[in-house]
Design a protein around this motif. Structure first.
Motif, PDB file in Angstrom:
ATOM      1  N   VAL A  61      -3.874   0.221 -12.516  1.00  0.00           N
ATOM      2  CA  VAL A  61      -2.404  -0.014 -12.452  1.00  0.00           C
ATOM      3  C   VAL A  61      -1.650   0.945 -11.183  1.00  0.00           C
ATOM      4  CG1 VAL A  61      -2.180  -0.569 -14.747  1.00  0.00           C
ATOM      5  CG2 VAL A  61      -1.807   1.596 -14.233  1.00  0.00           C
ATOM      6  N   ASP A  62      -0.648   0.760 -10.532  1.00  0.00           N
ATOM      7  CA  ASP A  62      -0.198   1.581  -9.350  1.00  0.00           C
ATOM      8  C   ASP A  62       0.446   2.836 -10.256  1.00  0.00           C
ATOM      9  OD1 ASP A  62      -1.120   0.059  -7.666  1.00  0.00           O
ATOM     10  OD2 ASP A  62       0.525  -1.231  -7.442  1.00  0.00           O
ATOM     11  N   GLY A  63       0.634   3.539  -9.713  1.00  0.00           N
ATOM     12  CA  GLY A  63       1.214   5.155 -10.177  1.00  0.00           C
ATOM     13  C   GLY A  63       2.028   5.948  -9.039  1.00  0.00           C
ATOM     14  N   LYS A  64       2.637   6.802  -9.356  1.00  0.00           N
ATOM     15  CA  LYS A  64       3.393   7.589  -8.214  1.00  0.00           C
ATOM     16  C   LYS A  64       2.996   9.250  -8.648  1.00  0.00           C
ATOM     17  CE  LYS A  64       7.806   8.176  -8.543  1.00  0.00           C
ATOM     18  NZ  LYS A  64       9.288   7.518  -8.049  1.00  0.00           N
ATOM     19  N   LEU A  65       2.610  10.013  -7.869  1.00  0.00           N
ATOM     20  CA  LEU A  65       2.360  11.519  -8.078  1.00  0.00           C
ATOM     21  C   LEU A  65       3.527  12.208  -7.775  1.00  0.00           C
ATOM     22  CD1 LEU A  65       0.131  13.617  -8.713  1.00  0.00           C
ATOM     23  CD2 LEU A  65       0.023  13.999  -6.211  1.00  0.00           C
ATOM     24  N   THR A  66       3.952  12.959  -8.831  1.00  0.00           N
ATOM     25  CA  THR A  66       5.251  13.622  -8.835  1.00  0.00           C
ATOM     26  C   THR A  66       5.154  14.992  -9.698  1.00  0.00           C
ATOM     27  OG1 THR A  66       7.685  13.273  -9.216  1.00  0.00           O
ATOM     28  CG2 THR A  66       6.379  12.236 -10.732  1.00  0.00           C
TER      29      THR A  66
END
Length: 362
Positions: A61-66
């Protein structure tokens, strides 16, 4: 390789799966399961072990590093903004987040908001202890006892701190001077600029913790994959991988737009999933970078497995593996099941954990 069922595996593998060459293929196609191969036949180019354990099905799945834990910081005084921390800046205890009329709003560590002025005569409370603990950490109050009582020693420590920070030396600490947050923060956004008017209660900054995290807007159809504490593998930009663990799972579904961003319409619904990183070293200073997260969607427990390329297509149909026993080999017919991580579940008469099976040279 993701994990799927092998109902139609034969169509994808063909008669030369796991064979080192045409000569080996011919020998295997003519071999009868369970018979020993002639001693003169070359041994397989390589071997692998039959292993007992779990096979895991993963979905990407797509994620975002934050960064974890975004919070808002409000101005505590009226005046003009004369300095503000830049986006991306890390602010530690005792350092200013912004200045109003050149007077700093200083960060101190604690979970309890500064909900009342702290001065001599104030009733005892955990907020006093929180302030005293910070004053001690900053090097003030040698004669002060860290407890819930605001004493004359506490007041003297406050006066010394105010003098060093360029604040009015009142002996009183209020929301115009201090904001309590759980630890060091990273400025994620500013709502004011130098020269803007400030007023108590006006939003000034957005900050996060310094802890790296991955955020996933997970489709509600896949929410069974989001189990708190479950391990995941995160692929970073450039292909590097880092392990992670699901730390938080939202309980409220949010509508998604066709572009996949929350708040739109027509694109289904998502839940928030936060993932902590086992190590942030590989991540560096990346922020808001897209990542791919491999999440467990199915687990087959306690099965025998071999590398997928150990499978042999048998002349009579189905699959087998070439068991290596010293200087001889024999073909064992197997029934295939699930596969994942480059391995396939197998079962068959005479097959046991720890056996060696032939594989192509690697």
């Amino acid at each position: 390789m993701g994990v799927r069922r092998l109902a139609a595996l034969s169509a994808g593998i063909g008669v030369t799966v796991a064979l080192a060459g045409a000569a080996t293929a011919a020998a295997v196609m003519n071999a009868r399961p369970g018979t020993a191969e002639p001693s003169g036949k070359p041994l397989p180019a390589g071997t692998a072990e039959v292993v007992r354990g779990d096979l895991v099905d993963t979905t990407s799945v797509d994620g975002k590093l934050t960064y974890a834990g975004e919070r808002r910081v409000y101005a505590g005084a009226a005046g003009t903004v004369t300095a503000v921390a830049k986006k991306g800046t890390t602010v530690a205890r005792g350092r200013p987040l912004l200045k109003i009329d050149r007077k700093p709003l200083v960060l101190m560590y604690g979970t309890l908001p500064l909900y009342r002025p702290l001065r001599l005569g104030v009733s005892d409370g955990p907020d006093v202890r929180q302030l005293e603990r910070n004053l001690k950490a900053l090097g003030y109050g040698d004669d002060m006892t860290v407890d819930e009582e605001f004493t004359s020693a506490t007041r003297q420590a406050v006066l010394d701190w105010q003098e060093d920070r360029g604040l009015p030396e009142t002996g009183t600490v209020d929301a115009a001077q201090v904001v309590f947050l759980p630890g060091p923060v990273r400025v994620s956004g500013a709502d004011v600029e130098v020269g803007d008017p400030a007023a108590p209660g006006r939003r000034a900054l957005s900050v996060t913790s310094t802890r790296r995290t991955v955020h996933v807007d997970l489709d509600t159809d896949d929410q069974s994959m989001a189990r708190k504490g479950a391990g995941v593998v995160i692929e970073l930009p450039g292909g590097a991988q880092v392990k992670g663990k699901i730390s938080e799972v939202g309980t409220v579904a949010v509508a998604s737009g066709d572009d996949g961003r929350p708040g739109g319409g027509g694109g289904g619904a998502t839940i928030d999933v936060e993932i902590s990183l086992a190590s942030a070293k590989k991540v560096g200073r990346l922020d808001q970078a897209p990542v791919t997260v491999a999440m467990e969607s199915e687990r087959v427990k306690n099965v025998l497995s071999v590398p997928v390329d150990a499978l042999l297509a048998l002349a009579e149909g189905g699959f087998g593996v070439e068991v290596v026993d010293g200087s001889s080999t024999r073909v064992v017919a197997v029934k295939t099941g699930a596969y994942g991580g480059g391995r396939v579940e197998v079962s068959g008469d005479g097959l046991a954990e720890g056996m060696k099976v032939g594989v192509p040279a690697r």
